[in-house]
Design a protein around this motif. Structure first.
Motif, PDB file in Angstrom:
ATOM      1  N   CYS A 301       0.849  -1.203   0.000  1.00  0.00           N
ATOM      2  CA  CYS A 301       0.000   0.000   0.000  1.00  0.00           C
ATOM      3  C   CYS A 301       0.882   1.249   0.000  1.00  0.00           C
ATOM      4  O   CYS A 301       1.975   1.243   0.566  1.00  0.00           O
ATOM      5  CB  CYS A 301      -0.838   0.073   1.278  1.00  0.00           C
ATOM      6  N   GLY A 302       0.348   2.315  -0.568  1.00  0.00           N
ATOM      7  CA  GLY A 302       0.978   3.640  -0.460  1.00  0.00           C
ATOM      8  C   GLY A 302       2.415   3.651  -0.943  1.00  0.00           C
ATOM      9  O   GLY A 302       2.750   3.156  -2.026  1.00  0.00           O
ATOM     10  N   THR A 303       3.268   4.209  -0.124  1.00  0.00           N
ATOM     11  CA  THR A 303       4.689   4.309  -0.471  1.00  0.00           C
ATOM     12  C   THR A 303       5.301   2.931  -0.710  1.00  0.00           C
ATOM     13  O   THR A 303       6.116   2.751  -1.620  1.00  0.00           O
ATOM     14  CB  THR A 303       5.423   5.034   0.674  1.00  0.00           C
ATOM     15  N   ALA A 304       4.910   1.967   0.098  1.00  0.00           N
ATOM     16  CA  ALA A 304       5.455   0.617  -0.064  1.00  0.00           C
ATOM     17  C   ALA A 304       5.053   0.057  -1.432  1.00  0.00           C
ATOM     18  O   ALA A 304       5.823  -0.674  -2.073  1.00  0.00           O
ATOM     19  CB  ALA A 304       4.968  -0.277   1.068  1.00  0.00           C
ATOM     20  N   SER A 348       6.107  -3.728   3.442  1.00  0.00           N
ATOM     21  CA  SER A 348       5.390  -2.958   4.460  1.00  0.00           C
ATOM     22  C   SER A 348       6.379  -2.445   5.498  1.00  0.00           C
ATOM     23  O   SER A 348       7.060  -3.241   6.136  1.00  0.00           O
ATOM     24  CB  SER A 348       4.346  -3.837   5.145  1.00  0.00           C
ATOM     25  N   GLN A 349       6.447  -1.153   5.645  1.00  0.00           N
ATOM     26  CA  GLN A 349       7.320  -0.583   6.674  1.00  0.00           C
ATOM     27  C   GLN A 349       6.932  -1.120   8.037  1.00  0.00           C
ATOM     28  O   GLN A 349       7.736  -1.681   8.758  1.00  0.00           O
ATOM     29  CB  GLN A 349       7.234   0.945   6.648  1.00  0.00           C
ATOM     30  N   THR A 353       0.134  -3.324   8.245  1.00  0.00           N
ATOM     31  CA  THR A 353      -0.942  -2.795   7.399  1.00  0.00           C
ATOM     32  C   THR A 353      -1.963  -3.897   7.115  1.00  0.00           C
ATOM     33  O   THR A 353      -1.638  -4.946   6.557  1.00  0.00           O
ATOM     34  CB  THR A 353      -0.345  -2.233   6.095  1.00  0.00           C
ATOM     35  N   SER A 401       6.474   8.336   4.870  1.00  0.00           N
ATOM     36  CA  SER A 401       7.559   7.352   4.816  1.00  0.00           C
ATOM     37  C   SER A 401       8.676   7.855   3.904  1.00  0.00           C
ATOM     38  O   SER A 401       8.428   8.294   2.787  1.00  0.00           O
ATOM     39  CB  SER A 401       6.967   6.059   4.267  1.00  0.00           C
ATOM     40  N   LYS A 486       4.184  12.129  -1.534  1.00  0.00           N
ATOM     41  CA  LYS A 486       4.819  12.855  -0.415  1.00  0.00           C
ATOM     42  C   LYS A 486       4.264  14.269  -0.329  1.00  0.00           C
ATOM     43  O   LYS A 486       3.924  14.747   0.749  1.00  0.00           O
ATOM     44  CB  LYS A 486       6.342  12.958  -0.600  1.00  0.00           C
ATOM     45  N   VAL A 606      -1.713   1.681   9.198  1.00  0.00           N
ATOM     46  CA  VAL A 606      -3.135   1.564   8.864  1.00  0.00           C
ATOM     47  C   VAL A 606      -3.601   0.133   9.152  1.00  0.00           C
ATOM     48  O   VAL A 606      -3.586  -0.725   8.273  1.00  0.00           O
ATOM     49  CB  VAL A 606      -3.391   1.967   7.401  1.00  0.00           C
TER      50      VAL A 606
HETATM   51  C1  AGP Z   1       3.689   6.858   3.307  1.00  0.00           C
HETATM   52  O1  AGP Z   1       4.185   8.135   3.307  1.00  0.00           O
HETATM   53  C2  AGP Z   1       2.341   6.706   3.731  1.00  0.00           C
HETATM   54  N1  AGP Z   1       2.134   7.286   4.986  1.00  0.00           N
HETATM   55  C3  AGP Z   1       1.621   5.402   3.471  1.00  0.00           C
HETATM   56  O2  AGP Z   1       1.330   5.414   2.108  1.00  0.00           O
HETATM   57  C4  AGP Z   1       2.301   4.045   3.827  1.00  0.00           C
HETATM   58  O3  AGP Z   1       3.395   3.822   2.998  1.00  0.00           O
HETATM   59  C5  AGP Z   1       1.263   2.915   3.688  1.00  0.00           C
HETATM   60  O4  AGP Z   1       0.234   3.149   4.591  1.00  0.00           O
HETATM   61  C6  AGP Z   1       1.847   1.544   3.880  1.00  0.00           C
HETATM   62  O5  AGP Z   1       2.368   1.385   5.151  1.00  0.00           O
HETATM   63  P1  AGP Z   1       3.315   0.170   5.510  1.00  0.00           P
HETATM   64  O6  AGP Z   1       4.556   0.340   4.706  1.00  0.00           O
HETATM   65  O7  AGP Z   1       3.552   0.301   6.974  1.00  0.00           O
HETATM   66  O8  AGP Z   1       2.580  -1.077   5.135  1.00  0.00           O
END
Ligand code: AGP
Length: 609
Positions: A301-304, A348-349, A353, A401, A486, A606
């Motif tokens: 999702c998102g940045t990942a 996923s950071q 998620t 991120s 960003k 999230v």
């Molecule tokens: C990044 O700047 C965001 N806040 C968001 O897109 C994030 O990368 C996304 O929610 C996924 O999160 P995760 O890497 O913890 O799974």
């Protein structure tokens, strides 16, 4: 997606609860509350707004007691308000509960409980848990909690306290994270380690379905069936300061500046001693195993997800295995074609998620092999996946991120090289060349953040524009997507990224005099094409900021400003090109006076759908 904490011990509960919640505000910050056992009752204090609003509310009249729970909220069911803030209590005030997640069957439970005479005060799903506990309680706190767990459906981490058991907290989890910190004469509960790291480094990380009865000098953990679980103590190795701002005005800026270190820490342990190949032998992959993988699905999702797009490019280019890259919330519902010849790689950071975790489970259920790339050791995604590789970025606190993205790109690249080594899809010489480029990268990332003055100037000049467009082709397009995200999330400027070749199919209509266009042109194979697209937007009087590699003396003839990044193999340029885009977003947000680390409506992790 919320942060929860619990305390039982010899010290003041309120102190830990407030300090712990402050470290969890990245998980949500629209309201906060605490419940503390005080003089034989449970005193609940809550307030809409940031934790500071709760602190102000109770200043001079803080609850005193040695047991308590706390919560910082990101609203799902019911708008942010004092009433909807957690903790929630039953009718009698005997029980209090904090919750992270969603109780999916709360409406039917609520109707049933209302019929039995329970009076609800909030619009939340969580309040049913407190009333249900009251309903089923027959003198045994743990047995009542177990009965509640049998009745509720959904995802949760929960901490319960009871006025009738004033020395006991009970906590449990399903699909949302929970750790227990082990102290001396005190124990702690939290959604995440930064909340407890100043008090203890010794932790238990709970697994789904486990239930812990936590007292000041004991932690008793059992599984869903009530059988004892023997857990290993997980010793936290992070430095406490690593989770603090360390002199920077914002976590986002600190984390941008940490990138050289994060990139180095992610590369070094996986580089062969002679520096000519990648050593990821922990994965234990063989030629036979990789040959059995016919397709790779990357899901995030998102940045990942944006990192996943770059990973797709790397794997297809270097390994020649077909890759699909999908947004997790789409993948899990689109009936993907997956079998035992598929490998799912999730990025996923946080490792928490919810959509990514669900997508991973779905692919596994269909027979896929799985690999997680995450930053959080012991996270739900790390534990669910067959195999895991960690980005050694250190804790990422800012909602936006940055260092997680660059380290995800590094692992995507190293993983592709490792696969290419096994499958012999690249020559040894080419692999050695790319490894040598990799090893120069941390220093080069450092060069990109040496002089930020021109970026501050653009941010001041264009920070009040309503729209900004990002264009690029190939890997430059993938980086544009991340640059636009960003800018949107921290500065609230409407930003769109387009594949430069797509502009004339519609978006060019939006390009009018003075609109800023950030054009990324680092990829040789599509350079001339991108240049043509830049000329198209210049012909419509856009203001163009170009991102190019050092030594490119062509681009500046066609754009208004150029930012140059060091020369490396063009496969690795995304790691460098994204840094000025992160800084543009940061300084634009500062120019507009935005709350950079806590953008409106967002949360770091999230953990709801
Ligand atoms: C990044 O700047 C965001 N806040 C968001 O897109 C994030 O990368 C996304 O929610 C996924 O999160 P995760 O890497 O913890 O799974």
């Amino acid at each position: 997606m919320c942060g929860i904490v619990g305390y039982v011990g010899d010290n003041e509960a309120t102190q830990f609860l407030l300090d712990g919640l402050a470290k969890l505000e990245y998980r949500g910050y629209d309201s906060a509350g605490i419940a503390v056992g005080e003089n034989g009752t449970i005193r609940v204090e809550k307030s809409v707004g940031r934790l500071s609003a709760l602190r102000d509310k109770i200043a001079g009249n803080e609850p005193h007691g040695h047991i308590g729970i706390g919560h910082t909220r990101w609203a799902t069911h019911g708008r942010p308000s004092d009433l909807n803030a957690h903790p929630h209590t039953d009718c009698s005030g005997d029980f209090a509960v904090v919750h992270n997640g969603i109780i999916e069957n709360y409406l039917s439970l609520k109707e049933e409980l209302i019929e039995k005479g329970h009076q609800f005060r909030s619009e939340t799903d969580t309040e049913v848990v407190a009333h249900l506990l009251e309903e089923v309680y027959e003198g045994d706190f743990e047995a009542a909690v177990r009965e509640v767990l049998r009745r509720i459906e959904g995802s949760y981490s929960l901490v319960f306290m009871s006025r009738r058991d004033p020395d006991t907290l009970i906590c449990t989890k399903q699909d949302n994270p929970l750790v227990i910190g082990l102290g001396d004469g005190e124990n702690f509960i939290a959604s995440d380690i930064p909340a407890i790291i100043n008090r203890t480094r010794r932790t238990y990380i709970l697994n789904d379905g486990e239930l812990a009865v936590v007292k000041k000098d004991s932690v008793w953990i059992t599984n869903r069936s009530g059988e004892p679980v023997t857990k290993k103590v997980f010793e936290v190795k992070w430095n406490a300061e690593a989770a603090e701002k360390g002199g920077y005005e914002h976590f986002m800026l600190k984390e941008i500046y940490e990138q050289p270190k994060a990139v180095r820490a992610t590369i070094s342990p996986r580089m062969a001693k002679d520096g000519r190949s990648v050593a990821m032998d922990d994965l234990g992959w063989s030629k036979e195993f990789l040959s059995s993988i016919h397709k790779i699905d990357i899901v995030a999702c998102g940045t990942a997800y944006h990192a996943g797009l770059v990973a797709k490019y790397y794997i297809e280019k270097l390994v020649r295995i077909p890759v699909e890259c999908d947004i997790a919330s789409e993948y899990r519902y689109r009936d993907p074609i997956v079998d035992e010849h598929t490998m799912i790689i999730v990025f996923s950071q946080s490792g928490e998620t919810s959509d990514t975790l669900a997508a991973l489970k779905e692919a596994k259920r269909r027979g896929a092999k799985s690999l997680a790339i995450t930053n959080v050791v012991g996270s739900s995604i790390a534990r669910e996946s067959d195999q895991v590789i960690y980005t050694w970025a250190g804790p990422e606190i800012a909602v936006a991120s940055t260092k997680a993205y660059t380290t995800q790109l590094i692992l995507a690249f190293m993983l592709s090289l490792y696969m290419a080594q096994i499958l012999e899809t690249q020559t040894e010489a080419r692999i050695a060349e790319l490894c040598s480029a990799l090893q120069r990268l941390p220093g080069q990332v450092g060069e990109t953040i040496e002089d930020v003055e021109p970026i501050k100037t653009f941010a001041k000049k264009y920070g009040f524009n309503e729209d900004v467009f990002y264009i690029g082709r190939s890997l430059d397009y993938d980086v544009s997507l991340e640059g636009a995200l960003k800018l949107k999330e921290v500065s609230y400027i409407h930003a769109e990224a387009y594949a430069a070749g797509e502009l004339k199919h519609g978006t060019l209509a939006l390009i009018v005099e003075g609109v800023p266009v950030i054009a990324i042109a680092t990829q040789k194979s599509v350079y001339e094409k991108t240049l043509s697209n830049i000329k198209e937007v210049k012909a419509r009087d856009a203001v163009v900021i170009g991102i190019a590699a050092e030594g490119d003396n062509e681009l500046e003839k066609y754009v208004d400003h150029v930012i140059k990044v060091p020369v490396t193999d063009e496969l690795l340029i995304p790691v460098l090109a994204v840094v000025p885009l992160q800084l543009i977003a940061y300084y634009a947000a500062i120019t507009r006076g935005c709350d950079v680390d806590k953008p409106r409506n967002l949360a770091k992790s999230v953990t709801v759908e």
